[in-house]
Design an enzyme around this catalytic site. Structure first.
Site, PDB file in Angstrom:
ATOM      1  N   ARG A  18       0.839  -1.207   0.000  1.00 39.07           N
ATOM      2  CA  ARG A  18       0.000   0.000   0.000  1.00 39.07           C
ATOM      3  C   ARG A  18       0.875   1.258   0.000  1.00 39.07           C
ATOM      4  O   ARG A  18       0.956   1.961  -0.989  1.00 39.07           O
ATOM      5  CB  ARG A  18      -0.959  -0.015   1.210  1.00 39.07           C
ATOM      6  CG  ARG A  18      -2.140   0.935   1.066  1.00 39.07           C
ATOM      7  CD  ARG A  18      -1.869   2.388   1.420  1.00 39.07           C
ATOM      8  NE  ARG A  18      -1.344   2.554   2.782  1.00 39.07           N
ATOM      9  CZ  ARG A  18      -0.825   3.684   3.231  1.00 39.07           C
ATOM     10  NH1 ARG A  18      -0.764   4.746   2.438  1.00 39.07           N
ATOM     11  NH2 ARG A  18      -0.335   3.756   4.461  1.00 39.07           N
ATOM     12  N   ASP A  19       1.574   1.523   1.087  1.00 40.22           N
ATOM     13  CA  ASP A  19       2.310   2.784   1.203  1.00 40.22           C
ATOM     14  C   ASP A  19       3.462   2.830   0.208  1.00 40.22           C
ATOM     15  O   ASP A  19       3.790   3.883  -0.338  1.00 40.22           O
ATOM     16  CB  ASP A  19       2.848   2.946   2.633  1.00 40.22           C
ATOM     17  CG  ASP A  19       3.296   4.375   2.928  1.00 40.22           C
ATOM     18  OD1 ASP A  19       2.839   5.293   2.222  1.00 40.22           O
ATOM     19  OD2 ASP A  19       4.091   4.573   3.859  1.00 40.22           O
ATOM     20  N   HIS A 210       5.580   4.284  12.422  1.00 39.99           N
ATOM     21  CA  HIS A 210       5.628   4.198  10.959  1.00 39.99           C
ATOM     22  C   HIS A 210       6.711   5.178  10.508  1.00 39.99           C
ATOM     23  O   HIS A 210       6.499   6.391  10.490  1.00 39.99           O
ATOM     24  CB  HIS A 210       4.242   4.585  10.440  1.00 39.99           C
ATOM     25  CG  HIS A 210       4.101   4.596   8.956  1.00 39.99           C
ATOM     26  ND1 HIS A 210       3.466   3.579   8.271  1.00 39.99           N
ATOM     27  CD2 HIS A 210       4.476   5.494   8.019  1.00 39.99           C
ATOM     28  CE1 HIS A 210       3.452   3.862   6.968  1.00 39.99           C
ATOM     29  NE2 HIS A 210       4.072   5.013   6.792  1.00 39.99           N
ATOM     30  N   HIS A 212       9.740   6.583   7.857  1.00 34.88           N
ATOM     31  CA  HIS A 212      10.360   6.643   6.532  1.00 34.88           C
ATOM     32  C   HIS A 212      11.837   7.005   6.741  1.00 34.88           C
ATOM     33  O   HIS A 212      12.215   7.493   7.802  1.00 34.88           O
ATOM     34  CB  HIS A 212       9.648   7.664   5.646  1.00 34.88           C
ATOM     35  CG  HIS A 212       8.327   7.171   5.133  1.00 34.88           C
ATOM     36  ND1 HIS A 212       8.085   6.874   3.816  1.00 34.88           N
ATOM     37  CD2 HIS A 212       7.173   6.906   5.785  1.00 34.88           C
ATOM     38  CE1 HIS A 212       6.840   6.450   3.658  1.00 34.88           C
ATOM     39  NE2 HIS A 212       6.239   6.471   4.841  1.00 34.88           N
ATOM     40  N   CYS A 243      12.188   6.423  -4.505  1.00 35.72           N
ATOM     41  CA  CYS A 243      12.877   6.195  -5.765  1.00 35.72           C
ATOM     42  C   CYS A 243      14.277   6.773  -5.612  1.00 35.72           C
ATOM     43  O   CYS A 243      14.426   7.937  -5.267  1.00 35.72           O
ATOM     44  CB  CYS A 243      12.155   6.883  -6.909  1.00 35.72           C
ATOM     45  SG  CYS A 243      13.082   6.779  -8.446  1.00 35.72           S
ATOM     46  N   ASN A 252       9.696   3.670   3.093  1.00 37.64           N
ATOM     47  CA  ASN A 252       9.589   3.244   4.489  1.00 37.64           C
ATOM     48  C   ASN A 252      10.902   2.640   4.952  1.00 37.64           C
ATOM     49  O   ASN A 252      11.720   2.192   4.146  1.00 37.64           O
ATOM     50  CB  ASN A 252       8.510   2.162   4.613  1.00 37.64           C
ATOM     51  CG  ASN A 252       7.125   2.671   4.287  1.00 37.64           C
ATOM     52  OD1 ASN A 252       6.673   2.547   3.151  1.00 37.64           O
ATOM     53  ND2 ASN A 252       6.460   3.243   5.251  1.00 37.64           N
TER      54      ASN A 252
END
Lengths: 307, 307
Positions: A18-19, A210, A212, A243, A252
């Protein structure tokens, strides 16, 4: 010298499908997603955030949510969750018999305005009926608080603003608070400050983090959070979502990075590293680019050199 | 909850021009190196490891060591050091009036055998006269212990093996012990175990840590080490030394990653982030590839978006 005190185990939710994939510029077919999600379900993670039942025009990458969810395996013991933004999404999620849903808001008005075109208050109003319906249906609800450390538009976020949103989410009846460093700039100290501020309402042991990895400190944050009592983390296989050629778009915390460290620290994750590496190689092959997670690639080579 | 205790300041040695560039497959001209080293000297780091006076056939990337060292600026307050493997190297270093030299061995027999074609004992014998000569000349000597956590050929390294080498180096009279996780696989727990083992002979406050970031945990290791009393770190501008397209070849902990975290934690490094970013962009332009350090690229963009 002061020494580390680590938990005996942690719980990992792989949010890559999903993320991760919703932020990937490269389109991925439903078949590839299904194979990927099935691999993740068999990697040993406790939960896979499979997709989001969002409007296809809003997130075209997830336009095949219903098709994907209907065709993935059901692996005993693995929670198959999905993002649900509103009542229309809830209807779709319910039709798919998801195990758990996730609603989301943020601790920054600028972020909710730019991303979901409403105030924080309006976002809560929008999913309040979803939380009620899920509760009646006996489904667990995760409540995301995005920008829990900083906002891409407003800069640093006051922990007090996060606490306000956490209290509202708990009042609505969500079962799990998920604090997100959406732009990946947190230091361990930020995480500590955040957990301390939230502690009167939700203990670290009840929080999911969560992270990143934009600032390269996600693993440091996770390890520090573990020492402060956090036992649940979101990661993505291969560090998906960023990317390497698009500065500013970082993924993440990579499942591999967290699992490798936990293995060496004696913290049980339930995750089998070879299975994660396989899933990672699979999705990276589909995306046609080298992995974001350096552990994924280099550890394999080092292991084989040592053989 | 237990909270972080961080030092008020740390000392950073940028080893990019030596450890970074000696591992870069792309040749870099002397002119580019000189400009890079001068930029680093003005970035606020305490020390720059400029080059190595090694045999040009052994490390062709450093074949221009004398030319480079003779032409770089002398910036007041910045230590200009160089690697010196033997007496021939010492003669060259002395001719260049280096401020400080570094000798090196490893805690793994397999590593010294494959990399410098001798036993650990022979490596110590080889540079013992160098340490004596430097002492007479009033030059400080850093003693590197490579493979202080793991060896690419022998796997995990026992901290007791590191202690043996540390004791020998101290007996020889080196002024500084630099413990290197050469292959970048350490977890914070490994670092703690290592520091505890070495503590009877050299306290954490006297140790320099040299971390590579293969396992993505270098920053976590550095932050944990800071809590255990370590005040001196080797980094490389831009995370030099690794190639994103060559799995297994990961660079040093990026100066930017450590400095950014320290800035946010209130730990003084003396380093000006814009100057490091500029140096990083310069050398990356010369190497023709995107940065290894994600902080370098993404933080700039995030900062400008918040403007």
């Amino acid at each position: 010298m002061r020494t580390m005190s680590m938990p005996s185990s942690i719980r990992i939710t792989d949010v890559g499908p999903r993320d991760g994939l919703q932020n990937e510029p490269t389109p991925v077919s439903s078949e590839v997603k299904i194979a990927f999600i099935n691999q993740l379900q068999r990697s040993g993670v406790a939960e896979v955030e499979v997709t989001g039942f969002v409007h296809p025009e809003w997130v075209p990458q997830l336009a095949d949510a219903d098709d994907v969810f209907s065709r993935i395996d059901r692996v005993p013991g693995v929670v198959r969750s999905a993002l649900v933004p509103n009542e229309a999404g809830w209807d779709r999620a319910q039709a798919m018999d998801v195990d758990k849903i996730a609603v989301f808001t943020a601790a920054s008005e600028q972020f909710t305005h730019k991303n979901i075109n409403c105030t924080i208050e309006e976002s809560l109003d929008r999913f309040a009926p979803v939380v009620r319906a899920a509760s009646i249906a006996g489904k667990a609800v995760r409540g995301y608080v995005s920008c829990a450390v900083a906002c891409p538009y407003a800069g640093p976020v006051d922990p007090a603003a996060v606490v306000d949103v956490v209290v509202r989410l708990l009042d609505l009846g969500v079962d799990e608070i998920d604090l997100g460093d959406t732009i990946g700039v947190a230091t361990p100290h930020d995480i500590e400050r955040l957990l301390v501020a939230c502690a009167p309402h939700v203990s670290p042991a009840e929080v999911t983090l969560h992270l990143h990895d934009t600032g390269h400190a996600a693993l440091a944050c996770a390890l520090h959070a573990m020492q402060l009592g956090v036992r649940s983390f979101d990661t993505s296989c291969g560090g998906l979502g960023g990317c390497p050629y698009a500065p500013g778009a970082s993924g993440n915390l990579a499942t591999e990075d967290l699992v490798r460290c936990c293995e060496m620290l004696g913290v049980d994750t339930g995750v089998a590293m070879p299975a994660v590496r396989e899933a990672s190689a699979w999705i990276e092959g589909a995306l046609g680019r080298p992995p974001v997670s350096r552990t994924g690639a280099t550890w394999t080579q080092l292991s084989s050199e040592q053989g």
